[in-house]
Structure formats: structure tokens, C-alpha cells
Design a protein around this motif. Structure first.
Motif, PDB file in Angstrom:
ATOM      1  N   GLU A 161      40.554  44.196  47.183  1.00 44.61           N
ATOM      2  CA  GLU A 161      39.478  43.193  48.391  1.00 44.61           C
ATOM      3  C   GLU A 161      40.818  42.348  49.261  1.00 44.61           C
ATOM      4  O   GLU A 161      41.890  42.779  48.256  1.00 44.61           O
ATOM      5  N   LEU A 203      40.979  40.885  39.639  1.00 38.60           N
ATOM      6  CA  LEU A 203      39.639  41.458  40.133  1.00 38.60           C
ATOM      7  C   LEU A 203      38.720  40.432  39.564  1.00 38.60           C
ATOM      8  O   LEU A 203      38.111  40.326  40.692  1.00 38.60           O
ATOM      9  N   LEU A 257      37.388  38.202  43.353  1.00 41.61           N
ATOM     10  CA  LEU A 257      36.650  39.176  44.017  1.00 41.61           C
ATOM     11  C   LEU A 257      36.053  38.423  44.773  1.00 41.61           C
ATOM     12  O   LEU A 257      35.299  37.689  43.721  1.00 41.61           O
ATOM     13  N   LYS A 297      36.112  45.980  51.110  1.00 42.58           N
ATOM     14  CA  LYS A 297      36.726  46.743  49.560  1.00 42.58           C
ATOM     15  C   LYS A 297      38.279  47.345  50.681  1.00 42.58           C
ATOM     16  O   LYS A 297      37.704  47.655  52.037  1.00 42.58           O
TER      17      LYS A 297
END
Length: 596
Positions: free
Chosen positions: A169, A176, A179, A197
Motif C-alpha cells: 500500500e 505489511l 496495511l 494497493k
């Protein structure tokens, strides 16, 4: 113009003479009937497809790039890509190593590895469209529900549909846990997913009828960080109960990234606005399922640079044999010509041999590693599966980082061989350099791979995986060390093995006092262990080449020349790497941030 001929002879050497893969296949019931003739025939046909269909589109695709219609959000791939993909599907190539239960041909991943090396040499950007589908297939095959498997796997296996992985993102890359994409449960058991994304390779295109996105997102009340991530399958078009395509789902391409390389692959910004998806695996355990796809992608990215190394080498060799420039310092080598071909010059040969050694070493390591994947998934002996799993885990970050670093070095060297002509588009070699550069970044930067190797795979289990690999090397050293003609390979291999053991213990002790010592040493450490793996596999190849050099086949003479170059000119890099790894954290952290 760039040149490419599939390196079938070296592939056959690695597969059959070094690894003896068909003997290994006999131990796996699923592959017991796969013989050398079958493997060779598949790769010969695969090489034709790569060289005759994919390769001619590489330069034109790079120049043309992809086109986004911002009204419809549809992306058009470069001219010829869709037709080539249709030919790929018609030939049954997507199904090569897939489960026969879902329409696959059931061949070993090892065979698919070699096929994909040739595709990556021919056209990395095109190969990324079908290549990512394999990761989606593997993740759903391992963690999908029966309904998800029945709905998606046959179409992914046939190639009628392609797949992607939607992780990154705008505000987070490898981390991650940061996110923000959200997944709201619905009464019918589906989820509506909202978020953005970026950097999604092959996220939108016109090659296939549907695109199956694997998307990471958070459920309501999910724990913070990576422990609160779930995985969802989100098709571009919803799928009706009878398998036909339904309405357009709420996921679309909002923009195409303008990139340094791989222009012909659609790297997309994907927008999810209430997109309908279904949960893959357990809630909040999405990374576990996604890691199946991520690890497949890491092996695939290493293979991309291996392919580029080979095609760049072949192109540079052809040029070096024809380009006339100056005379050899020792006197004319082509007295009938106004100047000598540049291949007579020592440094040109050094650059060419560096690329050749990195290609041949990378090919051996890739085949060796993917053979462990086949064993992990298919061997009937639980102990063999566990051993193969550990070795695969150890070597995966090396495949990704070492091979892509080497690919960058090799393609740059090959561009240098072309001189000024290498810097312009006409020769095609500058495209290999641009395309190779991304491979060191995506699917986890090479620093992340290095941290994974040293922190998790080595120190994380007190060296268990590394020691097991070291035992294989030690057994080979002991067995072949009695041969006088093997001393030039065995001695440096044994010496490096001892140094890796000492270096690992030293870094581990430092890390007990300050974990940042791992970060200071990791990149150098991975490259040292990468060389250890290369030296091990090159020594095995040297043994066979020595035994067969009396056959009169010039292949074995060339193989020995390449291996001797590697041990003399490339392996010594480990001395400086060990020294810089030992320099530790202090030189990196001594400067106050304000002084940067």
C-alpha cells in the motif's frame, strides 16, 4: 540486436549429470515415470516457444509499454502479447507443474523452473503475466476452501484466468503490519473489501478473461500489526455458480506506474471499493497463507535475474566476437583485419566470464533448490520432506538476493562490453540492465532477504539449517578431497565452509549484546553464504567435467574453464565481505543523524 538461444546443453548437464533428477523423481510416486527423454523433450519445446514467440516481442514491448483507458479502467498490453499468451495457453504450458486433479500435467517444479528461466531470458515483462498466476495457484492449492479450489484452480491451471498478489500500500512496503485495507463481513459469508494497493504486477491487462487477486486486508476488531492480517480472493469478475463470469467486481486499476524497466508489464495502482471477496485460510492468519505465494515469487524473481544474466551474456559474447577495437597488448590476434575483436582483451573476457559464471552457477543453484521443493511436496518419507523443507527455507532468500545482485552485476558488465552502443536502445542490452534492477527490490528487498537468512533461518534456529547444509558440503569435501585434480576446488570450498562457521558464531555472539549487529552484517553475510553454495555446486560440476573431459566434447573443457575462472576471480570476493561483516555496527551508527 540481442541474441538468445536456449541453453539446453547446460540445463541437461545440471539436471541429469549433476543433480540426477530422474533418480530423485523415482523416489516420488507422483514423478516416478518422468524420465530424461520426457524432461528434455518438454524443455526443447519450451525453448522454442521462448525463443520464437516471447523473445521477438521483448524490445517492441519495452518501447510500446501498456496503455490504461481511464474511463473503463481497462489496460491493453503491448502489441503481440495477447496472441503470444493465447499460444502459451493453447500449448498447455500453464499446467506444466500443476496438480492433475485440477487439469495440470503433474510434472515436477524442477522442469517448470528451467522452462521459466528460458521465458525470463526471452521476455521478463511478458513472463510476469503467467508467472504470478503460479503463486496464486500455489496459495489457493495450499489454503483455499474446497469451493475456492473448485472455482478458481481449474481456470488458473488452464491459463484462462491469471492471478496476482495485492500486498503493498502507498504507506507501507515490506512492513505489511502497517496495511489499512479493510474487509467487512457480509451476511452471505463474503466480505466487502476497501483500500488501495500499489506496485501490483499484472494487476490489470487484456490477456485473460478474468484476473484473480489475492488481497491482504484487515477484519473489524483485528489485532494491530501483522497478527491482524487476513487473506482474501477477489476476482476481477465475479464467478457465477455454474462457473461463468458475472458482474464486474469493485476492484480496478487507478493508474499505471511509470517505471525504469519492465515497461511491458502492467504495474498497477489497484483501487478496491467494496470489492467482494472470500476468506482464504483462517481469520487474522493471512500472512501464513500469503507466504506460500511470496516464497514462490521470491524463487521466481531470482529466476528472472538468472534469465536476464543468460541472455545478456549471449548477446555480449556475439558482439565481442565481431566488434573490432584496438590491438591486443601482446600483438595482433587478427592481423588480416584493421583491429582485433574485443574478445581478445583480458578485461572484456573478465566481464563475459563473470556473466557466464553467474549464469551457470545460478542455474545449478536454482535447480538444486527447486528440487528440494519437489521433495518437500511429494516425497513419501517424512524425514526427507522435513530436511528438504529446511534446505528450501535456507536457500530461498539466497536465490532471491544473490541471484538478483549477480544479475545486476552481469547485465551491467554486458552493457559495458558493448561500450557506447550498449547505452543506446538499438542493441537491446540496456533494457536488460533496466529490467534487472527491479529484481533486487520487489518481493522483499535484498536487505530484507539478508535479514531473513541471518536472523531467522540461521540464528533463529541456532544454526540448525546451516549446519545441515554444511554437513553435505563436508561430506563432499571428505569424499573428493583425496583426488589430486580436485584440490583447486576442494581446498577453497573447505576453507570457506570453516570461515562461514566462524563468522556465524561471531555475529551471533555480537547479536546477543545488540540485535542491530545482525542488520549491520546481514547483506555481506548473505553474499558469503551465496558464494559457499555456488562453490559447492561448481565443485560438483568440476568433478563430472574432469571425469568426462577425455570424451572430446568441448562442453566439458568450457565448463572447467568457467569453474576455474569462478574460483580464481569471483570467489575471493568473500575475503573482503567477511572483513566488512566483521566490522560490525559501530562504523554505521557512530555518526549523529543531524550530521547526515
Amino acid at each position: 540486436m540481442p541474441q538468445y538461444n536456449p541453453p539446453l546443453r547446460d540445463m541437461q548437464f545440471v539436471l541429469h549429470e549433476v543433480m540426477q533428477v530422474t533418480e530423485a523423481f523415482k523416489e516420488m510416486p507422483a514423478f516416478a515415470e518422468v524420465d530424461a527423454d520426457t524432461v528434455n523433450a518438454v524443455l526443447e519445446e519450451g525453448g522454442k516457444f521462448a525463443a520464437e514467440v516471447a523473445f521477438p516481442l521483448n524490445s517492441s514491448g519495452d518501447r510500446q509499454g501498456c496503455t490504461l483507458d481511464r474511463t473503463t479502467h481497462e489496460v491493453t498490453a503491448p502489441e503481440g502479447f495477447k496472441a503470444a499468451y493465447a499460444q502459451y495457453v493453447e500449448g498447455g504450458w500453464p499446467a506444466l507443474s500443476c496438480d492433475p486433479e485440477f487439469g495440470g500435467q503433474g510434472l515436477p517444479h524442477t522442469v517448470n523452473q528451467c522452462f521459466y528461466e528460458m521465458l525470463n531470458s526471452a521476455n521478463q515483462a511478458w513472463t510476469m503475466y503467467p508467472g504470478l498466476s503460479h503463486g496464486a495457484y500455489e496459495a489457493l492449492h495450499a489454503h483455499g476452501t474446497p469451493e475456492q479450489k473448485a472455482t478458481f484452480l481449474p481456470k488458473l491451471v488452464s491459463g484462462e484466468w491469471t492471478g496476482t498478489m495485492c500486498l503493498t500500500e502507498p504507506h507501507c512496503g515490506t512492513d505489511l503490519g502497517l496495511l489499512r485495507s479493510k474487509a467487512e463481513p457480509q451476511a452471505d459469508g463474503t466480505y466487502k473489501i476497501t483500500g488501495e494497493k500499489i506496485f501490483i504486477s499484472a494487476g490489470e491487462h487484456d490477456l485473460a478473461a478474468n484476473i484473480i487477486h489475492l488481497v491482504l486486508a484487515r477484519l473489524p476488531e483485528a489485532p494491530a500489526g501483522s497478527k491482524g492480517i487476513s487473506l482474501f480472493v477477489v476476482p476481477k469478475f465475479l464467478v457465477n455458480a455454474d462457473g461463468s463470469l458475472g458482474a464486474r467486481n469493485g476492484i480496478h486499476c487507478g493508474g499505471l506506474e511509470e517505471k525504469m524497466g519492465i515497461h511491458a508489464n502492467a504495474t498497477c495502482q489497484m483501487i478496491l471499493e467494496g470489492a467482494v471477496g472470500t476468506l482464504v485460510g483462517e481469520p487474522n492468519k493471512g500472512l501464513q497463507a500469503m507466504f506460500v505465494m511470496m516464497n514462490a515469487a521470491r524463487l521466481g524473481v531470482g529466476n528472472q535475474s538468472l534469465g536476464l544474466t543468460e541472455v545478456a551474456y549471449q548477446s555480449a559474447v556475439a558482439y565481442a566476437k565481431e566488434r573490432l577495437q584496438m590491438r591486443a597488448l601482446s600483438g595482433p590476434k587478427a592481423p588480416d583485419k584493421p583491429a582485433d575483436p574485443i574478445i581478445v582483451h583480458p578485461d572484456v573476457r573478465k566481464m563475459l566470464l563473470t556473466a557466464r559464471a553467474f549464469a551457470e552457477g545460478g542455474r545449478a543453484l536454482a535447480v538444486y533448490t527447486v528440487l528440494q521443493l519437489d521433495k518437500e511436496l511429494n516425497h513419501p518419507d517424512e524425514d526427507v520432506r522435513a530436511e528438504a523443507s529446511d534446505e528450501l527455507a535456507l536457500l530461498t532468500p539466497i536465490i532471491k538476493a544473490f541471484l538478483t545482485d549477480n544479475g545486476w552485476i552481469a547485465t551491467s558488465h554486458c552493457m559495458q562490453v558493448f561500450g557506447g552502443h550498449g547505452f543506446i536502445q538499438g542493441t537491446g542490452v540496456e533494457q536488460f540492465v533496466r529490467d534487472a534492477r527491479i529484481n533486487m527490490i520487489y518481493e522483499g528487498t535484498n536487505t530484507v532477504q539478508s535479514l531473513d537468512l541471518l536472523g531467522r533461518k540461521v540464528l533463529g534456529d541456532n544454526g540448525k539449517k546451516l549446519k545441515a547444509f554444511g554437513k553435505k558440503i563436508a561430506a563432499f569435501v571428505e569424499e573428493e578431497g583425496v583426488r589430486e585434480d580436485m584440490q583447486e576446488f576442494i581446498n577453497p570450498l573447505a576453507d570457506l565452509g570453516e570461515k562461514v562457521t566462524k563468522l556465524t558464531m561471531e555475529i551471533g555472539m555480537k547479536a546477543m549484546g545488540n540485535p542491530d549487529e545482525v542488520g549491520a552484517a546481514a547483506v555481506d553475510y548473505l553474499r558469503v553464504v551465496g558464494h559457499l553454495a555456488f562453490a559447492f555446486l561448481f565443485a560438483q560440476q568440476a568433478k563430472i567435467a574432469l571425469d568426462k573431459q577425455g570424451s572430446g566434447d568441448p562442453f566439458y573443457t568450457a565448463k572447467l574453464n568457467t569453474i576455474r575462472f569462478y574460483f580464481a576471480k569471483l570467489l575471493p570476493e568473500t575475503a573482503s565481505l567477511i572483513r566488512t561483516a566483521r566490522a560490525g555496527l559501530q562504523p554505521l551508527m557512530a555518526m549523529d543523524e543531524a550530521l547526515f
